[in-house]
Design an enzyme around this catalytic site. Sequence first.
Site, short mmCIF file in Angstrom:
data_model
loop_
_atom_site.label_atom_id
_atom_site.label_comp_id
_atom_site.label_asym_id
_atom_site.label_seq_id
_atom_site.Cartn_x
_atom_site.Cartn_y
_atom_site.Cartn_z
N GLU A 46 0.84 -1.20 0.00
CA GLU A 46 0.00 0.00 0.00
C GLU A 46 0.88 1.26 0.00
O GLU A 46 1.87 1.34 0.73
CB GLU A 46 -0.89 -0.02 1.25
N LYS A 115 -9.19 3.32 -2.67
CA LYS A 115 -9.57 2.52 -1.50
C LYS A 115 -10.94 2.97 -1.01
O LYS A 115 -11.25 4.16 -0.93
CB LYS A 115 -8.53 2.70 -0.40
N CYS A 176 -5.66 -3.51 1.95
CA CYS A 176 -5.45 -3.63 3.39
C CYS A 176 -6.74 -3.78 4.20
O CYS A 176 -7.33 -4.85 4.23
CB CYS A 176 -4.64 -2.43 3.90
N SER A 361 20.82 -0.90 34.31
CA SER A 361 20.58 -0.80 35.75
C SER A 361 20.89 -2.09 36.48
O SER A 361 20.94 -2.11 37.71
CB SER A 361 19.12 -0.42 36.00
#
Length: 722
Positions: A46, A115, A176, A361
């Site tokens: 896309e 789309k 999509c 850490s």
Amino acid sequence: MVGHLVTVATCSLNQWVLDWEGNLQRIIESIRIAKEAGARLRVGPELEICGYSCLDHFHELDVYSHSLEMLRRLLLDESTHGILLDVGLPILHRNLRYNCRVICLDGKILLIRPKMWLANDGNYREMRHFTPWMRPRETELFHLPKSLAEVQGETHVLFGDAVISTPETAFGAETCEELFTPKAPHIDMALDGVEIITNSSGSHFTLRKLDTRLQLIMEATRKSGGIYLYANQQGCDGERLYFDGCAMIIVNGDVVAQGSQFSLNDVEVVTATVDLEEVRSYRAPISRGMQAAASTAKYQRIQTPFELSLEDDDADVSRRPSPPIQPRIHSVEEEIALCGGCYLWDYLRRSGTAGYLVPLSGGIDSCATAVIVYSMCRIVMRAIEEGNQQVIEDVKRIAKYNGEGVLPKTPQELCNQVFTTIYMGMKKQSSRETRQRARDLADAIGSYHVNLDIDDVYEAQKNLITATTSFEPKFKVEGGTNQENLTLQCLQARIRMVTAYEFGQILPTARGRPGGGSLLVLGSANVGESLRGYLTKYDCSSADINPIGSIDKADLKRFIAWAETNFDLPCLHDFLTAVPTAELEPITQNYVQSDEADMGMTYQELTIFGRLRKLNKLGPFAMFQRLVHDWSVDREQVPGDDAPFYTPAQVAEKVKAFYHYYAINRHKMTTLTPALHCNDYSPDDNRFDLRPFLYPSFWKSWSFKRIDMELAKIEKKRAAKK
């Protein structure tokens, strides 16, 4: 006679927003590979010409004009002729912005297909940028700009919802999100005799998502038959999302070809040979035929004499339809290692910086960040061994300590060149164990390690308070108030952030890296701590990017346990067994700071709160109504039930505490370091989780009063049962 064996191609491309010529080059390369494999149809991701994540750049006219300029260059490139192309780009039509597919052949446009159903949830904002095409199965004329009209030989082309008809079959495109809708376009297409359907996606990664995506794609042709080509973007295209490729070809519900989900290849093409006759046989059931015959959803067919299947090819007995394969799905631990590693490499090579720096850490969160960077180094070294020229060029440009053009030979050697770990201790607060764990991890992965103490800086800042106010703040264990305790903890945390950036800017120069440069600082706050606000604003959670910012503690522990074996890092065992602690308060004989004790809730509970808040969309009262049953001390435990056991009053207290701290700390989310998106309950305020950051007191809210009222009813009923 026409043939019935067709070779088709789909692809995953590592596109980059606004990288016009780079994107075009990758598109052309994918077409070249598809043609070499004998494919007659190629589909791409896309918005592949401009890159998917342009966001508000889609409001700029440059994006549309440049996209058409790149399309013109594609059409004029004769190496792209001789194959039917499905290419994605944004198009401005009659003053409306559309997300489009352009179907073209031999330098001519056959159809522009906009789309229809736009993605507008979570990280997706397509309705902010585009207009959906609201007229299914209708078309109109698109007026070509002069530069394209000269190439086309015409001033107009068809624009709208139609399909392409070749001598032997028909194919249609959906984009999509349209696949995931209840009435997806492929349903009507299939009923109207369309046999090949392409899907061009910009689908981003989240943990455990691929299985869901696979099932939906397979279901698209399992009911009504057909050939489905799924294309997707892959990599980091300039945002906090990783697009996880996995281009696929499915025939009648079976996967026959699948690309990689995580890869450093900028271009990956997946091909398969499919048999059109198999689709026709699969569609033989009478019930399907009756629905197709009764359907009024008829598509305009755009005719082309181009054959997808040549009759002579059917006489080649060496060709056969690609057989079904078992889809490949990675474990959660592999997804964290591979997604994080690939994303960090894309981010590093495209940012132009010299490497990464992580404050260690000695705890599991910063450990996980460091191991993800080490995973990146392993992935890069594997790509070098496979001869990936783009990766080799990038490594030569970034890793310069051994001299220009010298490639590292091991992941540890690469790690030493691109990764710095720094332990910033305090003599009273930091334990010998955390300091040693940090050193052991750095030795195991090969990072350039800095071990220092910040006591002098801390004392100078603390003395500034005393000299200015004549008041000396003390820790809680020394008799100080809660406000004093927080002030001194936050002071240390913020000194560490400043120190991390200080060393990130100067270390490449201090180490003699040709050209100097700076390091990107990585954050290590997990999703639960961010949600609860258990972090200091502008401490080491403030960084350039956070690879674990939307991953919960349980998944991080799974990842570290997996990496201990799969990466051969036995030192990780000590991180897994250590009690999580911020080490911001002095250690005494009777007191060691604990994260879960400080938060008043466990990391497991934080994950549940996060999922119910975001995914289940529950506020305080609805969450109490849910958890008072899920966590009930009166419930009958069943296999797999690892939820805690609490009385209704305890559940009410937990829910109230969570929402109280969530509300008063929400302001921290507005400055949260951009995190690689891995979970759908991320509290990322800047892109994903849009909420206020100034709340009324929840303790006085109607929601909390309703919890109290419901609790009273529940307790009354429990008492009656006894």
